[in-house]
Design a protein around this motif. Structure first.
Motif, short mmCIF file in Angstrom:
data_model
loop_
_atom_site.label_atom_id
_atom_site.label_comp_id
_atom_site.label_asym_id
_atom_site.label_seq_id
_atom_site.Cartn_x
_atom_site.Cartn_y
_atom_site.Cartn_z
N HIS A 1 24.91 32.02 48.01
CA HIS A 1 25.23 32.37 49.47
C HIS A 1 24.31 31.40 50.16
CE1 HIS A 1 26.02 34.50 52.97
NE2 HIS A 1 27.23 34.94 52.45
N TRP A 2 24.88 31.11 51.46
CA TRP A 2 24.28 30.28 52.43
C TRP A 2 22.88 30.95 52.84
CZ3 TRP A 2 23.32 30.94 57.52
CH2 TRP A 2 24.18 32.02 58.23
N GLN A 3 23.05 32.20 53.01
CA GLN A 3 22.07 33.15 53.50
C GLN A 3 20.54 32.78 52.49
OE1 GLN A 3 21.34 34.27 56.25
NE2 GLN A 3 23.20 35.06 57.18
N LEU A 4 20.70 32.66 51.35
CA LEU A 4 19.74 32.35 50.55
C LEU A 4 18.90 31.06 51.06
CD1 LEU A 4 21.29 32.78 46.87
CD2 LEU A 4 19.37 34.46 47.91
N LEU A 5 19.55 30.04 51.45
CA LEU A 5 18.83 28.83 52.04
C LEU A 5 18.23 29.09 53.26
CD1 LEU A 5 20.86 27.73 49.58
CD2 LEU A 5 21.03 25.74 50.78
N SER A 6 18.82 30.03 54.05
CA SER A 6 18.48 30.28 55.37
C SER A 6 17.25 31.18 55.21
CB SER A 6 19.60 31.20 56.25
OG SER A 6 19.21 31.54 57.46
N ALA B 1 27.87 22.26 49.77
CA ALA B 1 28.20 22.20 51.29
C ALA B 1 29.45 22.42 51.51
CB ALA B 1 27.56 21.06 51.98
N GLU B 2 30.22 21.72 50.91
CA GLU B 2 31.74 21.42 51.13
C GLU B 2 32.74 22.33 50.50
OE1 GLU B 2 30.10 18.80 49.82
OE2 GLU B 2 29.77 18.02 51.82
N ARG B 3 32.17 23.42 49.55
CA ARG B 3 33.00 24.41 48.78
C ARG B 3 33.50 25.50 49.32
NH1 ARG B 3 29.35 24.92 45.00
NH2 ARG B 3 29.81 23.13 43.89
N ASP B 4 34.46 25.88 49.34
CA ASP B 4 35.10 27.06 50.08
C ASP B 4 34.59 27.43 51.48
OD1 ASP B 4 36.54 27.49 47.57
OD2 ASP B 4 34.60 28.43 46.59
N VAL B 5 34.30 26.49 52.39
CA VAL B 5 34.18 26.62 53.82
C VAL B 5 35.29 27.11 54.54
CG1 VAL B 5 33.05 25.86 55.70
CG2 VAL B 5 32.09 25.23 53.64
N PRO C 1 28.43 29.03 59.14
CA PRO C 1 28.04 27.58 58.94
C PRO C 1 29.52 26.80 58.30
CG PRO C 1 27.25 28.69 57.20
CD PRO C 1 27.93 29.84 57.94
N ASN C 2 29.59 25.67 58.93
CA ASN C 2 30.84 24.74 58.30
C ASN C 2 30.07 23.85 57.51
OD1 ASN C 2 29.41 22.90 60.06
ND2 ASN C 2 30.85 23.27 61.75
N ALA C 3 30.96 23.06 56.77
CA ALA C 3 30.36 22.16 55.92
C ALA C 3 28.99 21.12 56.48
CB ALA C 3 31.38 20.94 55.56
N ASP C 4 29.03 20.83 57.75
CA ASP C 4 27.95 20.02 58.01
C ASP C 4 27.04 21.01 58.30
OD1 ASP C 4 29.82 17.59 58.33
OD2 ASP C 4 30.28 17.95 60.45
N ASP C 5 27.06 22.11 58.97
CA ASP C 5 25.77 22.97 58.92
C ASP C 5 25.23 23.29 57.66
OD1 ASP C 5 26.15 23.25 61.77
OD2 ASP C 5 27.80 24.84 61.57
N ARG C 6 26.08 23.72 56.63
CA ARG C 6 25.84 23.99 55.29
C ARG C 6 24.90 22.54 54.73
NH1 ARG C 6 28.71 28.07 52.24
NH2 ARG C 6 28.83 26.41 50.38
N ALA C 7 25.08 21.48 54.98
CA ALA C 7 24.70 20.26 54.39
C ALA C 7 23.40 20.01 55.13
CB ALA C 7 25.63 18.93 54.64
N GLU C 8 23.40 20.26 56.36
CA GLU C 8 22.32 19.96 57.10
C GLU C 8 21.07 21.09 56.83
OE1 GLU C 8 20.53 20.24 61.69
OE2 GLU C 8 22.92 20.14 61.26
N LEU C 9 21.70 22.39 56.32
CA LEU C 9 20.56 23.15 56.04
C LEU C 9 20.18 22.85 54.69
CD1 LEU C 9 19.38 25.98 56.06
CD2 LEU C 9 21.52 27.03 55.31
N LEU C 10 20.82 22.44 53.84
CA LEU C 10 20.56 22.03 52.57
C LEU C 10 19.26 20.63 52.47
CD1 LEU C 10 20.57 22.31 49.35
CD2 LEU C 10 22.71 20.96 49.54
N ALA C 11 19.67 19.72 53.44
CA ALA C 11 18.84 18.54 53.59
C ALA C 11 17.56 18.91 54.18
CB ALA C 11 19.61 17.68 54.34
#
Length: 506
Positions: free
Chosen positions: A438-443, A478-482, A487-497
């Motif tokens: 889940h993206w909240q883990l990265l957040s 980042a692109e999976r199941d958005v 967060p959209n794909a770009d937001d997720r990719a930016e968070l990961l980077a």
């Protein structure tokens, strides 16, 4: 002869700097402003830099282009500096008086006419910013107690006051009349187009969001535009028709999330809508029960609007009971909305403990997953005024370590990271093994103060985190199941980077 040559060179320099202060390139303007602030002709420098601030286009570097130089030149002359300090010292609790005194000063220096009538949005903008001046040492006696007259701390306090006031003035630049008419017409057309769609629907959101989000190219008139759009939404709220009031309140919630404008009118309108709902409920209790006629979506949007109004500075007498009732409302939409909107309105209030208990109850017992998720994120982010309440919230999130819902587990781990729980990183590493982490883990990891003196438990933890995150990136996380706007794909990719960059730099 030498005096004439010196005067000619001075005039040529001033002509050159005056032209550069109007240059389209912000860096050119910045360098010219620095030079202008140190020129020998103080009156010329004060006049040109005052005018430069008043015409400076919107930039993220507003303070470093011309405002800092205006502050520097105001400090050069003891008399001008003393008068400037009096302007701020005498109006720390009077934003309207500050506007009038500041613009009287800048008018004398060569700027535009002084402002006599201060509108509510400009007043509120400054009211929200004035506490920063007190935090930097400003008092009714000035800043005499902040170091020596030439100390860095005292000069910084002076400069911040000038920059903050200049920024507030620029952010409340009015929209020209012809453009204002266009903004109103566009807003009315959008609201008319949105009305047939269901409240909260994707179709309605798609129409409203472009008019309420931060524009791609920002301008100083954006706040005034938001005010004009809020006027149109408020007109719907006071129409007396439920479907129009619902659309107006939904629109207001989106506007206020980005920019709090028309604060007094919005508060008055919200209070009236709540009173109308209570009257309707009292009239229909026998048939429908205590919440029978209250529109759940409208109530959820009212709660959101109150919360947004509270952010810049606390509301007088906030409707705390409305929020507590919302946590117990029979409609899950209202319970979720109440949980989402509690912060910051109940922080430090007399009902803070009851709010925390209500959120814990939702987290542990509500039948709706979405409500439990909202309760989890509310408990994670709520800034409790009392340590005891914070402990209750932390314990409740800790008990969700094995929640069947991945988002709730993510909030539990994120809170454990924030608190420095001993098993936090073990839980995080385990959760990051899933390709659908889940993206909240990265957040949650990004909100730990990495790189600011914080030390990970061990090098092996840092290595393992990097490996897990690189694996997520390699498998297209980042692109999976958005399927949501954020967060959209770009937001997720930016968070990961951002996380990988931070970890690699430790």
């Amino acid at each position: 002869m030498f005096e004439k040559r010196r005067a000619r060179k001075q005039a040529e320099l001033q002509e050159k700097l005056a032209a550069e202060l109007r240059d389209p390139d912000a860096e050119v303007r910045r360098k010219a402003a620095v030079s202008a602030a140190t020129t020998g002709d103080l009156d010329w420098a004060l006049r040109e830099l005052t005018r430069a601030v008043e015409r400076e286009p919107w930039t993220e570097e507003f303070s470093s282009t011309v405002a800092e130089s205006l502050a520097a030149v105001l400090r050069r002359d003891p008399t001008v500096r003393e008068r400037t300090e009096r302007v701020f010292a005498l109006h720390l609790d009077d934003p309207e008086g500050l506007v009038r005194a500041w613009t009287e000063l800048t008018e004398e220096l060569g700027g535009g006419p002084a402002v006599r009538d201060v509108d509510g949005d400009l007043r509120d903008e400054l009211r929200a910013r004035l506490p920063d001046l007190r935090d930097r040492g400003w008092t009714a006696e000035g800043i005499a107690g902040v170091g020596r007259p030439d100390s860095f701390a005292r000069e910084l306090a002076f400069d911040v006051a000038v920059i903050v006031t200049s920024l507030a003035m620029r952010r409340n630049t009015p929209v020209p009349d012809d453009e204002a008419d266009q903004v109103r017409a566009e807003m009315r057309a959008a609201l008319k187009k949105a009305l047939p769609h269901a409240p909260g629907s994707d179709e309605r959101t798609e129409i409203l969001v472009p008019l309420t989000r931060i524009p791609a190219v920002e301008e100083w008139t954006d706040r005034a535009r938001a005010g004009l759009r809020a006027d149109e939404a408020l007109a719907l709220c006071t129409s007396g028709e439920r479907d129009l009031a619902t659309l107006g309140t939904e629109t207001l919630a989106k506007i206020l999330f980005r920019e709090v404008v028309r604060r007094d009118r919005v508060r008055e309108t919200l209070d009236r809508l709540v009173a109308q709902g209570e009257q309707e409920e009292q009239g229909e209790q026998g048939e429908h029960g205590p919440h029978g006629t209250q529109d759940s979506f409208l109530l959820s949007q009212i709660l959101a609007c109150y919360s947004h109004l509270h952010v810049p500075f606390p509301l007088d007498d906030p409707p705390l009971g409305l929020f507590l009732d919302g946590l117990r409302h029979p409609d899950p939409m209202v319970r979720a909305g109440a949980a989402e909107s509690l912060d910051p309105i109940v922080t430090g209030s007399p009902v803070e403990g009851r709010a925390v208990e209500g959120l814990v109850g939702l987290l542990e017992h509500d039948p709706e997953t979405d409500v439990r998720r909202h309760a989890a994120i509310a408990l994670r982010w709520l800034k409790c005024g009392e340590e005891h309440h914070a402990g209750i919230a932390a314990d409740a999130l800790a008990r969700q370590a094995d929640s069947p819902d991945p988002e709730i587990r993510a909030h539990s781990i994120a809170d454990a990271l924030r608190r420095g729980a001993p098993d936090a990183y073990d839980r995080l590493l385990s959760a990051l093994e899933s390709p659908d982490a889940h993206w909240q883990l990265l957040s949650g990891l990004l909100n730990v103060p990495l790189g600011s003196g914080f030390v990970l438990p061990s090098r092996s933890v840092r290595k393992a985190l990097i490996e897990r995150l690189e694996a997520l990136r390699a498998t297209g996380w980042a692109e999976r199941d958005v399927a949501v706007e954020f967060p959209n794909a770009d937001d997720r990719a930016e968070l990961l980077a951002a996380l990988l960059e931070t970890l690699n730099d430790l």
